[in-house]
Write a protein that holds these residues in place. Structure first.
Motif, mmCIF file in Angstrom:
data_model
loop_
_atom_site.group_PDB
_atom_site.id
_atom_site.type_symbol
_atom_site.label_atom_id
_atom_site.label_comp_id
_atom_site.label_asym_id
_atom_site.label_seq_id
_atom_site.Cartn_x
_atom_site.Cartn_y
_atom_site.Cartn_z
ATOM 1 N N PHE A 103 0.833 -1.207 0.000
ATOM 2 C CA PHE A 103 0.000 0.000 0.000
ATOM 3 C C PHE A 103 0.865 1.253 0.000
ATOM 4 O O PHE A 103 0.573 2.221 -0.704
ATOM 5 N N ALA A 104 1.935 1.247 0.799
ATOM 6 C CA ALA A 104 2.822 2.408 0.847
ATOM 7 C C ALA A 104 3.464 2.659 -0.508
ATOM 8 O O ALA A 104 3.591 3.810 -0.944
ATOM 9 N N ARG A 105 3.862 1.591 -1.199
ATOM 10 C CA ARG A 105 4.464 1.760 -2.519
ATOM 11 C C ARG A 105 3.450 2.334 -3.506
ATOM 12 O O ARG A 105 3.773 3.245 -4.281
ATOM 13 N N GLN A 106 2.210 1.845 -3.476
ATOM 14 C CA GLN A 106 1.179 2.383 -4.371
ATOM 15 C C GLN A 106 0.849 3.827 -4.022
ATOM 16 O O GLN A 106 0.613 4.660 -4.912
ATOM 17 N N ALA A 121 7.161 4.893 17.388
ATOM 18 C CA ALA A 121 8.585 4.711 17.657
ATOM 19 C C ALA A 121 8.930 3.247 17.893
ATOM 20 O O ALA A 121 10.005 2.777 17.504
ATOM 21 N N SER A 122 8.008 2.507 18.520
ATOM 22 C CA SER A 122 8.283 1.096 18.821
ATOM 23 C C SER A 122 8.289 0.226 17.574
ATOM 24 O O SER A 122 8.786 -0.901 17.605
ATOM 25 N N LYS A 123 7.741 0.733 16.469
ATOM 26 C CA LYS A 123 7.634 -0.061 15.236
ATOM 27 C C LYS A 123 8.664 0.339 14.190
ATOM 28 O O LYS A 123 8.555 -0.078 13.029
ATOM 29 N N LEU A 124 9.669 1.129 14.573
ATOM 30 C CA LEU A 124 10.591 1.677 13.574
ATOM 31 C C LEU A 124 11.974 1.035 13.588
ATOM 32 O O LEU A 124 12.886 1.536 12.958
ATOM 33 N N GLY A 125 12.122 -0.083 14.290
ATOM 34 C CA GLY A 125 13.421 -0.741 14.306
ATOM 35 C C GLY A 125 13.744 -1.392 12.971
ATOM 36 O O GLY A 125 12.922 -1.468 12.059
ATOM 37 N N ASP A 126 14.972 -1.890 12.860
ATOM 38 C CA ASP A 126 15.424 -2.527 11.626
ATOM 39 C C ASP A 126 14.531 -3.715 11.279
ATOM 40 O O ASP A 126 14.298 -4.606 12.103
ATOM 41 N N GLY A 127 14.022 -3.712 10.050
ATOM 42 C CA GLY A 127 13.226 -4.821 9.561
ATOM 43 C C GLY A 127 11.793 -4.827 10.024
ATOM 44 O O GLY A 127 11.027 -5.717 9.635
ATOM 45 N N ARG A 128 11.374 -3.860 10.833
ATOM 46 C CA ARG A 128 9.990 -3.829 11.297
ATOM 47 C C ARG A 128 9.073 -3.317 10.191
ATOM 48 O O ARG A 128 9.488 -2.609 9.291
ATOM 49 N N LEU A 129 7.791 -3.675 10.324
ATOM 50 C CA LEU A 129 6.838 -3.435 9.240
ATOM 51 C C LEU A 129 6.714 -1.950 8.903
ATOM 52 O O LEU A 129 6.739 -1.565 7.728
ATOM 53 N N LEU A 130 6.565 -1.098 9.918
ATOM 54 C CA LEU A 130 6.374 0.321 9.639
ATOM 55 C C LEU A 130 7.607 0.934 8.988
ATOM 56 O O LEU A 130 7.503 1.785 8.106
ATOM 57 N N GLY A 131 8.794 0.482 9.418
ATOM 58 C CA GLY A 131 10.011 0.969 8.787
ATOM 59 C C GLY A 131 10.108 0.567 7.332
ATOM 60 O O GLY A 131 10.534 1.357 6.478
ATOM 61 N N LEU A 132 9.697 -0.673 7.017
ATOM 62 C CA LEU A 132 9.693 -1.125 5.626
ATOM 63 C C LEU A 132 8.699 -0.322 4.786
ATOM 64 O O LEU A 132 8.979 0.038 3.636
ATOM 65 N N ALA A 133 7.527 -0.033 5.368
ATOM 66 C CA ALA A 133 6.528 0.762 4.647
ATOM 67 C C ALA A 133 7.033 2.178 4.412
ATOM 68 O O ALA A 133 6.838 2.751 3.325
ATOM 69 N N ASP A 134 7.677 2.760 5.416
ATOM 70 C CA ASP A 134 8.273 4.095 5.255
ATOM 71 C C ASP A 134 9.246 4.128 4.081
ATOM 72 O O ASP A 134 9.224 5.044 3.254
ATOM 73 N N GLN A 135 10.123 3.127 4.026
ATOM 74 C CA GLN A 135 11.133 3.094 2.974
ATOM 75 C C GLN A 135 10.501 2.871 1.607
ATOM 76 O O GLN A 135 10.914 3.474 0.604
ATOM 77 N N ALA A 136 9.478 2.016 1.540
ATOM 78 C CA ALA A 136 8.789 1.770 0.269
ATOM 79 C C ALA A 136 8.127 3.041 -0.252
ATOM 80 O O ALA A 136 8.188 3.350 -1.452
ATOM 81 N N LEU A 137 7.508 3.802 0.654
ATOM 82 C CA LEU A 137 6.872 5.059 0.251
ATOM 83 C C LEU A 137 7.918 6.057 -0.227
ATOM 84 O O LEU A 137 7.742 6.708 -1.266
ATOM 85 N N ALA A 138 9.017 6.179 0.510
ATOM 86 C CA ALA A 138 10.068 7.126 0.118
ATOM 87 C C ALA A 138 10.663 6.763 -1.237
ATOM 88 O O ALA A 138 10.894 7.639 -2.084
ATOM 89 N N ASP A 139 10.893 5.474 -1.471
ATOM 90 C CA ASP A 139 11.448 5.046 -2.759
ATOM 91 C C ASP A 139 10.488 5.341 -3.905
ATOM 92 O O ASP A 139 10.900 5.800 -4.982
#
Length: 273
Positions: free
Chosen positions: A11-14, A81-99
């Motif tokens: 969803f973040a990528r779309q 903040a608790s969901k932003l560690g390495d490999g966590r779902l929210l962090g992956l979604a953040d990166q997908a949206l930014a890309d």
């Protein structure tokens, strides 16, 4: 990105691929919604004043709602903040949206956002803070002047402290339109925008004729949404940084407005015969 990416990441990528369209929708809904909400509050205030309802229940309810909103905002920021560690779902979604934003937003739009984002710069808001405070003081609105300065000064102190606690790195980009060196979470521009323009709206509602209230609400919403979204478009913040910045700014804004309203209520009680 793996083929079996979680639904949130997809969803973040779309969202990033169609980010300009989503921005237009959010902008329109926010501006129109702010205007409609302000107009509804005006009508409600007229009905209440004609009915001469007591102030105490409304004040207590407002303070209670503000307190609960602050607790809710703090809880949501802690959850993010608790969901932003390495490999966590929210962090992956953040990166997908930014890309996706980096790959699909045209250069002309990035240039436009690089100018609009300056509406949230400290270099712009600091002189505005001084001028507004001076005007309020000269017109004998000493309490409002103090509240205005404390609101902007408070968020200037609060946001860097939170950044140092979470110490999140910013997203990478190569467009060169915006360069930031501080930590990323939460977004200082987003927090500063909602406090600064929210307080300007509060002052407008207190001091300007009713004719200006709806346009002021719509202008404040437009500025806040544009500044916050510009940070994601320029890839100087992840989306969760902006969300956390808006939440912390809203919490502090509620503290400031509730305090000013309480002080006004107490002053009215003292001078009432």
């Amino acid at each position: 990105m793996p083929l079996e990416a979680p639904a949130l990441v997809l969803f973040a990528r779309q969202l990033g691929e169609h980010s300009l369209a989503w921005f237009a929708c959010v902008f329109a809904v926010s501006v129109l919604g702010a205007g409609m909400a302000c107009r509804a509050l005006q009508r409600r205030r007229i009905r209440r004043s004609s009915a001469e309802e007591p102030d105490e229940p409304r004040l207590a309810a407002g303070l209670a709602i503000g307190f609960l909103s602050i607790l809710g905002a703090a809880s949501l920021v802690a959850y993010l903040a608790s969901k932003l560690g390495d490999g966590r779902l929210l962090g992956l979604a953040d990166q997908a949206l930014a890309d996706a934003v980096g790959n699909h937003v045209p250069w002309a739009a990035l240039v436009a956002f690089s100018w609009l984002t300056h509406l949230g710069d400290a270099e712009l808001l600091a002189p505005v803070c001084f001028v507004v405070a001076l005007l309020l003081w000269r017109r004998a609105h000493h309490g409002l002047a103090l509240g205005w300065v404390m609101a902007l000064g408070g968020i200037v102190l609060l946001n860097p402290a939170l950044k140092r606690i979470f110490a999140r790195a910013r997203p990478l980009h190569d467009h060169g339109l915006a360069l930031e060196t501080s930590f990323s979470f939460p977004s200082g521009h987003s927090a500063g925008a909602i406090v600064s323009y929210g307080m300007l709206l509060y002052l407008a509602l207190r001091l300007l004729p009713a004719l200006w209230h709806v346009p002021a609400a719509m202008a404040a919403a437009a500025a806040i949404v544009t500044i916050a979204c510009s940070r994601v478009f320029l890839q100087v913040h992840f989306a969760s940084d902006v969300a956390a910045g808006l939440l912390t700014g809203l919490a502090w804004l509620l503290v400031c407005v509730s305090s000013l309203e309480y002080a006004r209520h107490r002053k009215r009680r003292r001078i009432r015969p």
